[in-house]
Write a protein that holds these residues in place. Structure first.
Motif, PDB file in Angstrom:
ATOM      1  N   SER A 106      71.574  57.241  33.194  1.00  0.00           N
ATOM      2  CA  SER A 106      71.554  58.578  32.603  1.00  0.00           C
ATOM      3  C   SER A 106      71.941  59.638  33.621  1.00  0.00           C
ATOM      4  CB  SER A 106      70.164  58.877  32.037  1.00  0.00           C
ATOM      5  OG  SER A 106      69.825  57.971  31.016  1.00  0.00           O
ATOM      6  N   CYS A 162      74.497  55.041  24.002  1.00  0.00           N
ATOM      7  CA  CYS A 162      73.672  55.860  24.890  1.00  0.00           C
ATOM      8  C   CYS A 162      74.538  56.766  25.758  1.00  0.00           C
ATOM      9  CB  CYS A 162      72.813  54.969  25.772  1.00  0.00           C
ATOM     10  SG  CYS A 162      71.625  53.988  24.842  1.00  0.00           S
ATOM     11  N   LEU A 224      69.135  50.303  20.155  1.00  0.00           N
ATOM     12  CA  LEU A 224      69.630  51.677  20.169  1.00  0.00           C
ATOM     13  C   LEU A 224      68.492  52.678  20.255  1.00  0.00           C
ATOM     14  CD1 LEU A 224      72.456  51.443  17.462  1.00  0.00           C
ATOM     15  CD2 LEU A 224      72.742  51.699  19.933  1.00  0.00           C
ATOM     16  N   ILE A 227      66.822  52.122  24.117  1.00  0.00           N
ATOM     17  CA  ILE A 227      67.683  52.581  25.206  1.00  0.00           C
ATOM     18  C   ILE A 227      68.156  54.010  24.955  1.00  0.00           C
ATOM     19  CG2 ILE A 227      69.685  52.018  26.617  1.00  0.00           C
ATOM     20  CD1 ILE A 227      67.473  49.938  26.642  1.00  0.00           C
ATOM     21  N   GLY A 228      68.436  54.326  23.680  1.00  0.00           N
ATOM     22  CA  GLY A 228      68.877  55.686  23.360  1.00  0.00           C
ATOM     23  C   GLY A 228      67.799  56.720  23.621  1.00  0.00           C
ATOM     24  N   SER A 231      67.469  57.187  27.314  1.00  0.00           N
ATOM     25  CA  SER A 231      68.636  57.880  27.849  1.00  0.00           C
ATOM     26  C   SER A 231      68.581  59.375  27.561  1.00  0.00           C
ATOM     27  CB  SER A 231      69.914  57.269  27.255  1.00  0.00           C
ATOM     28  OG  SER A 231      71.057  57.941  27.728  1.00  0.00           O
TER      29      SER A 231
END
Length: 354
Positions: A106, A162, A224, A227-228, A231
């Protein structure tokens, strides 16, 4: 009259004032000038292109190492049959393995997209920065576990989604706030976001949506979300840290507070997601694990803060700063230059920071 009786030449006083500008105690202007004068002592002065490439290369190298270590650690955990209980051990292992590379990912994406260059140029640099880490992670997973070829596509879907999310947040924050990252130590005012940047952003979003439409995202829903979410929160923490640490602003403590909340939210989200996956929606599970959840989240918080601090120091070493776009370079040039500029533009007007 003997020359010894003549007072000291005025040029000595002049040179003294040039080399050591007077600092008026207690003024914000003097503090800002003092910090700028000390900048070369805490950074390494590179050429413009070298500062950009070396900074991103360093972030890319760190991410590469962390991604490789994550793949190897996952393989060893499976081979050694590390027990999945107690649940506290699971949360500890998950945070130790996931938070460093995801935080670095990130930070790298945010740095590239919060930079002042063209949108497409930023995205290309970000792709080049994260591609080696993606390649080594997938290759090690495939080689060590002898997994299917689909591991490359599966990881790509999650990481690309992400990446697009973090990139969108960084660009929108740059567009709607006065702040922007710069790598040129001589640059006083980053260029504003214009119509060309908006057009490039539109093209980028369209291409991203087209790429994501190839896969069935429902199959990757949990990845998703996990991790999203990490992030997005890490991106918010990164922007706050960069504005507070690399910029000179009266709002720096507010930026630091945003960084602290975003990094803590990153750890809380990861642990909360793990509890949800283990015990479902049962409210009693969250209540019974509240103390452990918060305690381990503090451990994860320290991990994110440590990663952010290391990468911030690297950017500062490479000469990067966070400047105000709309108000010029009030916090980035000495007082004497500001006074001369103001006198030339608006003679007789008081100094804007007085």
């Amino acid at each position: 009259m003997p020359t010894s009786d003549v007072p000291g030449p005025a040029k000595n006083d002049s040179s003294q004032s040039v080399m050591e500008p007077p600092i008026v105690g207690g003024s914000a202007n003097a503090v800002g000038s003092s910090l700028v004068q000390r900048w070369p002592e805490t950074s390494c002065v590179f050429a413009d292109s070298a500062s950009l490439l070396i900074a991103l290369a360093g972030l890319s190298a760190l991410l590469f190492c962390l991604a490789g270590l994550l793949a190897i650690a996952m393989f060893l955990l499976n081979e050694l049959n590390v027990p999945t209980s107690p649940f506290v051990l699971v949360l500890f292992i998950i945070q130790t393995l996931l938070l460093p590379p995801l935080s670095s990912f990130s930070f790298t994406v945010t740095t590239g997209m919060f930079w002042f260059g063209g949108i497409l140029t930023r995205f290309a640099l970000v792709l080049m920065a994260v591609a080696p880490a993606y390649a080594v992670f997938c290759w090690l997973l495939y080689a060590l576990d002898e997994g299917p070829d689909s591991v490359f596509g599966d990881v790509f879907v999650v990481l690309f989604a992400c990446l697009m999310g973090a990139a969108a947040i960084a660009v929108l924050v740059q567009m709607w706030t006065p702040w922007s990252l710069v790598h040129d130590i001589d640059l006083d005012k980053p260029p504003p976001t214009g119509i060309r940047a908006l057009a490039e952003l539109t093209v980028l979003v369209a291409v991203g949506l087209a790429v994501m439409s190839v896969w069935d995202l429902k199959a990757y829903f949990e990845g998703l979300v996990l991790i999203g979410g990490i992030s997005v929160l890490a991106t918010v923490a990164t922007i706050g840290a960069q504005v507070g640490y690399l910029g000179e602003t009266k709002w720096r403590w507010l930026a630091f507070a945003l960084a602290l909340m975003g990094s803590l939210g990153t750890s809380l989200f990861l642990n909360g997601f793990a509890v949800f996956e283990e015990y479902g929606r049962a409210a009693g599970a969250f209540i019974s694990f509240a103390g452990i959840w918060l305690g381990l989240s503090l451990y994860g918080w320290l991990i994110v803060l440590a990663m952010t601090w290391v990468q911030l120091r690297w950017l500062k070493f490479c000469g990067w700063r966070c400047l105000v776009k709309r108000r010029g370079a009030a916090a980035a040039i000495p007082d004497t230059e500001l006074d001369e500029t103001n006198a030339a533009v608006l003679p007789g007007t008081p100094h804007p920071l007085d």
